[in-house]
Write a protein that holds these residues in place. Structure first.
Motif, short mmCIF file in Angstrom:
data_model
loop_
_atom_site.label_atom_id
_atom_site.label_comp_id
_atom_site.label_asym_id
_atom_site.label_seq_id
_atom_site.Cartn_x
_atom_site.Cartn_y
_atom_site.Cartn_z
N ALA A 2 0.86 -1.12 -0.04
CA ALA A 2 -0.02 0.08 0.05
C ALA A 2 1.05 1.28 0.05
O ALA A 2 0.42 2.28 -0.71
CB ALA A 2 -1.09 -0.05 1.06
N TRP A 7 0.31 -2.55 -7.04
CA TRP A 7 -0.58 -3.83 -7.71
C TRP A 7 0.07 -4.99 -7.16
O TRP A 7 1.23 -5.21 -7.23
CB TRP A 7 -1.05 -4.06 -9.21
CG TRP A 7 -1.63 -2.82 -9.80
CD1 TRP A 7 -1.22 -1.51 -10.25
CD2 TRP A 7 -3.05 -2.73 -9.83
NE1 TRP A 7 -2.41 -0.78 -10.55
CE2 TRP A 7 -3.45 -1.85 -10.47
CE3 TRP A 7 -4.08 -3.93 -9.71
CZ2 TRP A 7 -4.88 -1.43 -10.87
CZ3 TRP A 7 -5.41 -3.52 -10.18
CH2 TRP A 7 -5.68 -2.49 -10.77
N CYS A 52 -4.46 -9.48 -10.64
CA CYS A 52 -3.94 -8.34 -10.28
C CYS A 52 -4.82 -7.66 -9.44
O CYS A 52 -6.31 -7.52 -9.77
CB CYS A 52 -3.89 -7.15 -11.46
SG CYS A 52 -2.98 -8.14 -12.97
N TYR A 53 -4.48 -7.10 -8.21
CA TYR A 53 -5.28 -6.70 -7.20
C TYR A 53 -4.67 -5.39 -6.41
O TYR A 53 -3.51 -5.38 -6.39
CB TYR A 53 -5.54 -7.66 -6.01
CG TYR A 53 -6.27 -8.81 -6.41
CD1 TYR A 53 -7.38 -9.18 -6.55
CD2 TYR A 53 -5.43 -10.06 -6.78
CE1 TYR A 53 -8.08 -10.33 -6.99
CE2 TYR A 53 -5.90 -11.30 -7.13
CZ TYR A 53 -7.13 -11.40 -7.20
OH TYR A 53 -7.71 -12.65 -7.59
N LYS A 54 -5.58 -4.38 -6.06
CA LYS A 54 -5.08 -3.16 -5.71
C LYS A 54 -6.18 -2.69 -4.99
O LYS A 54 -7.53 -2.40 -5.53
CB LYS A 54 -4.57 -2.00 -6.77
CG LYS A 54 -4.11 -0.82 -6.05
CD LYS A 54 -3.40 0.02 -7.11
CE LYS A 54 -2.81 1.44 -6.56
NZ LYS A 54 -2.34 2.17 -7.89
N GLU A 57 -9.11 -0.42 -6.38
CA GLU A 57 -9.27 -0.46 -7.87
C GLU A 57 -9.96 -1.98 -8.21
O GLU A 57 -10.03 -2.81 -7.36
CB GLU A 57 -7.95 -0.62 -8.46
CG GLU A 57 -7.23 0.54 -8.34
CD GLU A 57 -7.53 1.62 -9.29
OE1 GLU A 57 -7.94 1.19 -10.23
OE2 GLU A 57 -7.15 2.95 -9.01
#
Length: 192
Positions: A2, A7, A52-54, A57
């Motif tokens: 973070a 990502w 893909c993770y954020k 988002e």
């Protein structure tokens, strides 16, 4: 992650063959359904995918396929194929990447290590051996095998390629399924 605004990206690869995986189905009592296959084919399709993770988002799925009939005779992804996939992800995601993947020998080549070392936007972590339950891409393969390719006899290798691509393209728009695959690992993203 973070603090970097990065990502979190998980990578995995899978192979799909002309022989369809079987799943349960319904039929009238006494009439067992049969999937007829016109002959055995050893043709396969290899696919590498990035989940893909954020926080804040929508999750994303980026993938590349690699049929076993390549001009150079190679039947699997080379380190350059993985490099190109990571580079594409960086361009599409528009930010730093924390990549998590397994200890596949192609991931450990000198060329790949050099590529990783030269990119300040890329941080790589390796999963411990024999831990597919920590990789959400394994869940994506499971969904694909239970839906798109299940109980289906492929007419030819192009039919297999088309079906797998169609299934992956549909999953790209199912952010809830992609998030569920992450949740299935016991991992979660905390919003900033």
């Amino acid at each position: 992650m973070a603090a970097l605004g990065a990502w979190l990206v998980f990578e995995d690869e899978a192979g799909f063959s002309m022989t369809p995986p079987t799943t349960r189905t319904w039929s009238r009592r006494g009439h067992t359904p049969a999937v007829r296959v016109r002959g055995r084919s050893r043709r396969r399709l290899s696919v590498a995918a990035l989940a893909c993770y954020k926080p804040g988002e929508r999750s994303r799925l980026i993938y590349r396929s690699c049929p076993d009939a390549r001009p150079d005779g190679r039947k699997s992804f080379s380190w350059k194929d993985y490099r190109d996939l990571i580079q594409t992800a960086h361009q599409q995601l528009g930010g730093p990447i924390v990549l998590v993947w397994d200890n596949l020998n192609t991931h450990l080549t000198a060329g790949m290590r050099r590529y990783i070392a030269e990119r300040d936007w890329l941080t790589v972590y390796r999963l411990p051996p024999y831990t597919p339950d920590l990789n959400p891409v394994e869940g994506i393969w499971s969904v694909l095998r239970r839906t798109t390719t299940a109980n289906r006899a492929f007419a030819d290798p192009q039919d297999l390629i088309t079906a797998v691509r169609r299934g992956l393209r549909q999953l790209q728009y199912r952010h809830d399924v992609l998030d569920g695959c992450l949740t299935g690992t016991g991992l979660s993203l905390a919003s900033p």
